[in-house]
Design an enzyme around this catalytic site. Structure first.
Site, PDB file in Angstrom:
ATOM      1  N   TYR A 103      -3.390  46.402  -5.601  1.00  0.00           N
ATOM      2  CA  TYR A 103      -3.411  46.248  -7.055  1.00  0.00           C
ATOM      3  C   TYR A 103      -4.583  47.036  -7.623  1.00  0.00           C
ATOM      4  O   TYR A 103      -5.580  47.303  -6.926  1.00  0.00           O
ATOM      5  CB  TYR A 103      -3.623  44.785  -7.440  1.00  0.00           C
ATOM      6  CG  TYR A 103      -2.417  43.883  -7.329  1.00  0.00           C
ATOM      7  CD1 TYR A 103      -1.255  44.142  -8.039  1.00  0.00           C
ATOM      8  CD2 TYR A 103      -2.472  42.729  -6.557  1.00  0.00           C
ATOM      9  CE1 TYR A 103      -0.162  43.285  -7.967  1.00  0.00           C
ATOM     10  CE2 TYR A 103      -1.394  41.865  -6.470  1.00  0.00           C
ATOM     11  CZ  TYR A 103      -0.241  42.155  -7.180  1.00  0.00           C
ATOM     12  OH  TYR A 103       0.830  41.306  -7.099  1.00  0.00           O
TER      13      TYR A 103
ATOM     14  N   ASN B 206       4.439  42.841 -13.032  1.00  0.00           N
ATOM     15  CA  ASN B 206       4.422  42.104 -11.769  1.00  0.00           C
ATOM     16  C   ASN B 206       5.146  40.773 -11.945  1.00  0.00           C
ATOM     17  O   ASN B 206       4.744  39.956 -12.781  1.00  0.00           O
ATOM     18  CB  ASN B 206       2.985  41.839 -11.320  1.00  0.00           C
ATOM     19  CG  ASN B 206       2.909  41.329  -9.899  1.00  0.00           C
ATOM     20  OD1 ASN B 206       3.288  42.015  -8.959  1.00  0.00           O
ATOM     21  ND2 ASN B 206       2.448  40.111  -9.734  1.00  0.00           N
ATOM     22  N   GLU B 207       6.212  40.590 -11.185  1.00  0.00           N
ATOM     23  CA  GLU B 207       6.966  39.335 -11.209  1.00  0.00           C
ATOM     24  C   GLU B 207       7.273  38.896 -12.649  1.00  0.00           C
ATOM     25  O   GLU B 207       7.047  37.757 -13.039  1.00  0.00           O
ATOM     26  CB  GLU B 207       6.198  38.239 -10.468  1.00  0.00           C
ATOM     27  CG  GLU B 207       6.009  38.541  -8.994  1.00  0.00           C
ATOM     28  CD  GLU B 207       5.315  37.433  -8.230  1.00  0.00           C
ATOM     29  OE1 GLU B 207       4.648  36.596  -8.870  1.00  0.00           O
ATOM     30  OE2 GLU B 207       5.430  37.400  -6.996  1.00  0.00           O
TER      31      GLU B 207
ATOM     32  N   GLU C   4       6.144  41.923  -1.392  1.00  0.00           N
ATOM     33  CA  GLU C   4       5.232  40.876  -0.932  1.00  0.00           C
ATOM     34  C   GLU C   4       5.974  39.991   0.056  1.00  0.00           C
ATOM     35  O   GLU C   4       6.700  39.082  -0.326  1.00  0.00           O
ATOM     36  CB  GLU C   4       4.708  40.046  -2.108  1.00  0.00           C
ATOM     37  CG  GLU C   4       3.844  40.836  -3.072  1.00  0.00           C
ATOM     38  CD  GLU C   4       3.242  39.969  -4.174  1.00  0.00           C
ATOM     39  OE1 GLU C   4       3.217  38.731  -4.015  1.00  0.00           O
ATOM     40  OE2 GLU C   4       2.803  40.531  -5.200  1.00  0.00           O
TER      41      GLU C   4
ATOM     42  N   TYR D  70      -6.764  33.995   3.240  1.00  0.00           N
ATOM     43  CA  TYR D  70      -5.305  33.987   3.178  1.00  0.00           C
ATOM     44  C   TYR D  70      -4.645  33.663   4.512  1.00  0.00           C
ATOM     45  O   TYR D  70      -3.435  33.695   4.626  1.00  0.00           O
ATOM     46  CB  TYR D  70      -4.807  35.360   2.679  1.00  0.00           C
ATOM     47  CG  TYR D  70      -3.670  35.285   1.686  1.00  0.00           C
ATOM     48  CD1 TYR D  70      -3.930  35.084   0.343  1.00  0.00           C
ATOM     49  CD2 TYR D  70      -2.355  35.429   2.081  1.00  0.00           C
ATOM     50  CE1 TYR D  70      -2.895  35.038  -0.583  1.00  0.00           C
ATOM     51  CE2 TYR D  70      -1.312  35.375   1.167  1.00  0.00           C
ATOM     52  CZ  TYR D  70      -1.593  35.176  -0.171  1.00  0.00           C
ATOM     53  OH  TYR D  70      -0.573  35.113  -1.087  1.00  0.00           O
TER      54      TYR D  70
END
Length: 681
Positions: A84, A203-204, A292, A354
Site C-alpha cells: 500500500y 480498496n474493498e 489478499e 500478523y
C-alpha cells in the site's frame, strides 16, 4: 462439492443481473508487448507469468531491513512484492489546495522501496488507495480532509464519495504517487527486467459501510482510473472486492480495470471457492487473482497477539486458490512488521506481526516453510498450471472430509488436488476416480490434520506413478540464545507541561479545525470568570467530547483533580472570584480503519460551567434495533417518539452486544422522567 458451488454461483449472478456479462470485453493495454493479460494469467514480455506475491509495507519495516525481508521472500519462491501507499503518512499537514504539493514528505521512500525489489528481480504491485484500510488511522486518508466534510451528512457519505472536493483531492494524491512510481513501471524499464506491474484503485469498495449507490461508486472509480491514466500509469489497473453491473457498463472501467478477491477463510475453504467462482462469472475475460490471501490476522488492544493459523492452514488456503484456477496470489501479510509511532487505527496494537510467514523480527517458522514448499512447486509447475483447466471427475468410494479436484494441463499433465477439512484429525483411504474421457484408477491418499496435497501425474502415467506435491522445503534453523530474565522498572519520569502553542478552536469544532490530524495527547484550556456569589454553590465543568479514551485528566488553577469518567470535572474549592483557568487533557486515540466510522471525529467540542447538582446520571435501560445502513433517518419509523419499541432487545451500553456491527446502523432508545423543577433549572 464442486458441482454444488457452481450451481450456487450461477444462481447468484442470475439474481444480481450479471448473467449477461459472459460476452467478451475488449481490454486496452498501452504496451501489450510488455504487459497484458488474458483469461488465464498476466502476460509479461510475451510470456504468461504466475504471480506469487507477498504483502510488505515499506512504512512498517525500517528501511535498513527492506533488502533482508525481500530476500527472504524471494528465497521462499515469491516473485513479487505488494505494498500500500499511505497518503496520511506522506501528507500529514494540509496543503493550500489540490495543486499544492509542498506538504508532501518522504515520497522518495516509495521509489527507493521499489528499487530494492527491482534490484532483487522482484515484480511490484502498488496499491495507492486513496483509501487503503490496512489497519492504519482513518484507512490512510489524511485527517485534514475532514475539514471539507459538509455538516449534516451521514457517516460514510464524504471521504469515499464522488463529492467534487474529494475527487479533486484524490487526483492530487494519485498524481503525487504516480510521479514517484512512474519511472519504475515495467513499461519504463528495459525489457526482461522487473518493475511495477499493477496499480490498484480504491480498496474493498463493496464494503464501504455507507450504502453508497452504484452511480456514486462508478463515478469515484472512473475518476480514480482516469486520474491514474492521466498521470502516466500505463500498467493494468485493478480493484479488489469491488463488483457492480454498472462498472461493467462504464467505458473507462470496462476497458482498463479488473477485480480480484480478498479472502480470510480461516479453516473453511468454501467462501474462498465461492468468491473465486463469482469473479470468473463477473469477468470471464480476466484471469483469477487473490490480492489478499490470508497470511494471518492482526491483533487488537485488549485481545491476544496474532496467532491461530498454522502451516497446514496457509498451505491449504493457497492450494485451494490454485485448485480453482488462480494464477495471481498475494499473501496479506507475508511480513507484517510494526505500526511505528501513532500510525495504527484505534484499537490496533503497535505490533503488526500478523502471525505472518515472515515474523515481525525477521524469523522464519513453519508457515514460512509451508509457503516456500509451494513456491518451489510453482517454479517447476507454474506454467503448466496456468495452462490447465478443471476436468470433471467421477469418484466412487467413501472419502469423508476429503475433497478431490482435478485440473489437466494442455500437455496432458494431471493435477489431483486433495484437501482434508478436519483441523485435528488425519484422513486416509482409497477411492476409484474416473476423469472425463478416461478410465478408472485407484487413488490412495494419506492426509494429516487439515493437510492439502497435489498429486502430479505425467501424461500417459498411472496414478501410482504420480508425484505428491509440494515437497517439504529445506529449512534453515537458527538456534536462539537463551536469555536470563531481566527485571523491567521505571528509572525516571519526566512531567511534560503543555507547550506554548495554544490554538483557538471554534465552538463545536473538532481537532482538525485546530490543525491536529494525528494521534496524540491534546490539552484544552478554558478561561472563565466568576462573581463573588458564584463559588458559594458547588460548580463543575461539563465536557462534551467525541472519541478519546473515555476519561479526562484535568487541572484547575494549577491543581490536578481526579480523573473523571462521566465528563464532569468538579471544581469545589479550587475556583475563586475573578479569572479562573482549567486545563483538560484529551487523548486522541485515532480513528477507525474501516466502514462508515472512518468519518468519526475526535476532540472536545463544548465545555460548560454548570451547578454540580446538574451532574449527569447514567441512563441504564436501553433498547436497540439494527436498521438498513443506507436508509436516511427521516425515513425510519423507528425514530418516531411514539414508536412501540417493547419488542426490541434490551442492551447494556457497556457490553459488546450493544455495539453496532461494522457496516450496519442501529437505533437506540430509552425513556427518562423529568420533573418541572428540573425543567425550570
Amino acid at each position: 462439492i464442486a458441482t454444488a458451488v457452481i450451481v450456487a454461483t450461477v444462481n447468484f449472478f442470475v439474481q444480481t443481473g450479471f448473467a449477461e456479462q459472459h460476452t467478451a470485453i475488449d481490454r486496452m493495454f498501452s504496451h501489450p508487448d510488455r504487459i497484458r493479460y488474458d483469461s488465464r494469467s498476466l502476460i509479461i514480455d510475451g510470456k504468461p507469468v504466475f504471480i506469487f506475491s507477498g504483502e510488505l509495507h515499506y512504512f512498517r519495516c525500517p528501511r535498513e531491513l527492506w533488502k533482508d525481508r525481500m530476500q527472504k521472500m524471494k528465497d521462499a519462491g515469491l516473485n513479487c512484492i505488494d505494498t500500500y501507499l499511505a497518503w496520511n503518512l506522506h501528507e500529514p499537514e494540509e496543503p493550500a489546495g489540490p495543486d499544492d504539493c509542498s506538504k508532501l514528505r518522504d515520497m522518495e521512500e516509495i521509489g527507493a522501496f521499489i528499487q530494492v525489489a527491482q534490484d532483487l528481480g522482484l515484480y511490484v504491485i502498488i496499491r495507492p488507495g486513496p483509501y487503503i484500510c490496512a489497519e492504519v488511522d482513518r484507512g490512510g486518508l489524511p485527517g485534514w480532509l475532514m475539514k471539507y466534510r459538509p455538516d449534516g451528512l451521514r457517516l460514510g457519505q464524504f471521504l469515499r464519495s464522488n463529492s467534487p472536493e474529494m475527487l479533486a483531492w484524490n487526483r492530487h494524491w494519485l498524481a503525487a504517487a504516480a510521479k514517484v512510481v512512474k519511472p519504475h513501471l515495467i513499461t519504463n524499464v528495459p525489457k526482461g527486467t522487473t518493475g511495477v506491474i499493477l496499480w490498484q484503485l480504491e480498496n474493498e469498495y463493496d464494503y464501504n459501510g455507507a450504502g453508497l449507490t452504484s452511480e456514486v461508486r462508478t463515478d469515484v472509480l472512473r475518476s480514480l482510473a482516469q486520474a491514474s491514466l492521466d498521470s502516466g500509469i500505463d500498467v493494468p489497473l485493478f480493484t479488489c472486492e469491488t463488483m457492480d453491473k454498472e462498472f461493467r457498463e462504464d467505458p473507462v472501467l470496462r476497458a482498463h480495470v479488473f477485480d480480484t478477491v480478498n479472502k480470510y477463510p480461516n479453516y473453511d475453504m468454501e467462501p474462498l471457492i465461492e468468491d473465486i467462482e463469482i469473479r470468473a462469472q463477473y469477468q470471464p475475460e480476466t484471469f483469477r487473482g487473490v490480492t489478499e490471501l490470508q497470511g494471518g490476522w492482526f491483533s487488537q488492544i485488549g485481545g491476544t497477539l496474532s496467532g491461530g493459523h498454522n502451516a497446514a492452514q496457509i498451505s491449504q488456503v493457497t492450494l485451494t486458490a490454485i485448485e480453482r484456477g488462480c494464477t495471481m496470489i498475494n499473501y496479506y501479510m507475508f511480513y507484517g512488521g510494526s505500526n511505528f509511532g501513532h500510525s495504527a487505527a484505534c484499537t490496533v496494537t503497535q505490533s503488526y506481526d500478523y502471525n505472518a510467514p515472515l515474523r515481525e523480527w525477521g524469523g522464519m517458522g513453519d508457515r514460512y516453510y509451508a509457503v516456500k514448499a509451494i513456491g518451489v512447486m510453482l517454479q517447476e509447475h507454474g506454467q503448466r498450471l496456468i495452462d490447465s483447466s478443471p476436468l470433471e471427475l467421477a469418484i466412487e468410494g467413501d472419502h469423508p472430509d476429503v475433497t478431490i479436484f482435478l485440473r489437466k494441463s494442455e500437455d496432458g499433465s494431471e493435477y489431483y488436488f486433495l484437501r482434508n477439512s478436519q483441523q485435528h484429525e488425519s484422513r486416509s483411504g482409497s477411492v476409484q476416480v474416473r476423469p472425463e474421457n478416461g478410465g478408472p484408477q485407484e487413488l490412495a491418499y494419506n492426509l494429516g490434520a487439515f493437510e492439502a496435497k497435489v498429486l502430479y501425474v505425467l501424461p500417459g502415467s498411472s496414478l501410482a506413478e504420480g508425484e505428491w506435491l509440494p515437497k517439504p522445503a529445506e529449512t534453515t534453523r537458527i538456534d536462539q540464545p537463551s536469555l536470563e530474565a531481566v527485571q523491567v522498572r521505571v528509572v525516571s519520569i519526566v512531567a511534560e507541561e503543555p507547550a506554548d502553542d495554544w490554538r483557538s478552536v471554534p465552538p463545536g469544532k473538532h481537532l482538525e479545525f485546530a490543525d491536529v490530524f494525528d494521534q496524540r495527547y491534546v490539552y484544552y484550556r478554558v478561561n472563565f470568570n466568576l462573581t463573588a456569589d458564584d463559588p458559594s454553590s458547588p460548580l463543575g465543568l461539563y465536557v462534551l467530547s467525541d472519541g478519546g479514551g473515555g476519561s479526562l485528566a484535568a487541572r484547575v488553577n494549577g491543581t490536578e483533580v481526579p480523573i473523571v469518567r462521566d465528563a464532569f470535572v468538579p471544581l469545589g474549592h479550587l475556583v475563586h472570584e475573578g479569572s479562573n483557568t482549567a486545563e483538560i487533557l484529551f487523548e486522541n486515540l485515532g480513528c477507525h480503519r474501516y466502514g462508515a466510522v472512518i468519518e468519526e471525529r475526535q476532540g472536545i467540542t463544548q465545555i460548560s460551567l454548570v451547578p454540580q447538582s446538574a451532574r449527569g446520571h447514567t441512563l441504564e435501560e436501553w433498547r436497540m434495533k439494527l436498521v438498513p445502513a443506507d436508509t436516511p433517518a427521516s425515513e425510519l419509523a423507528e425514530v418516531s417518539a411514539d414508536f412501540d419499541d417493547q419488542q426490541w432487545p434490551s442492551v447494556l451500553l457497556t457490553e459488546p452486544e450493544a455495539a453496532t456491527p461494522a457496516g450496519k446502523s442501529a437505533i437506540y432508545r430509552t425513556s427518562l422522567s423529568v420533573s418541572q423543577d428540573q425543567l425550570s433549572n
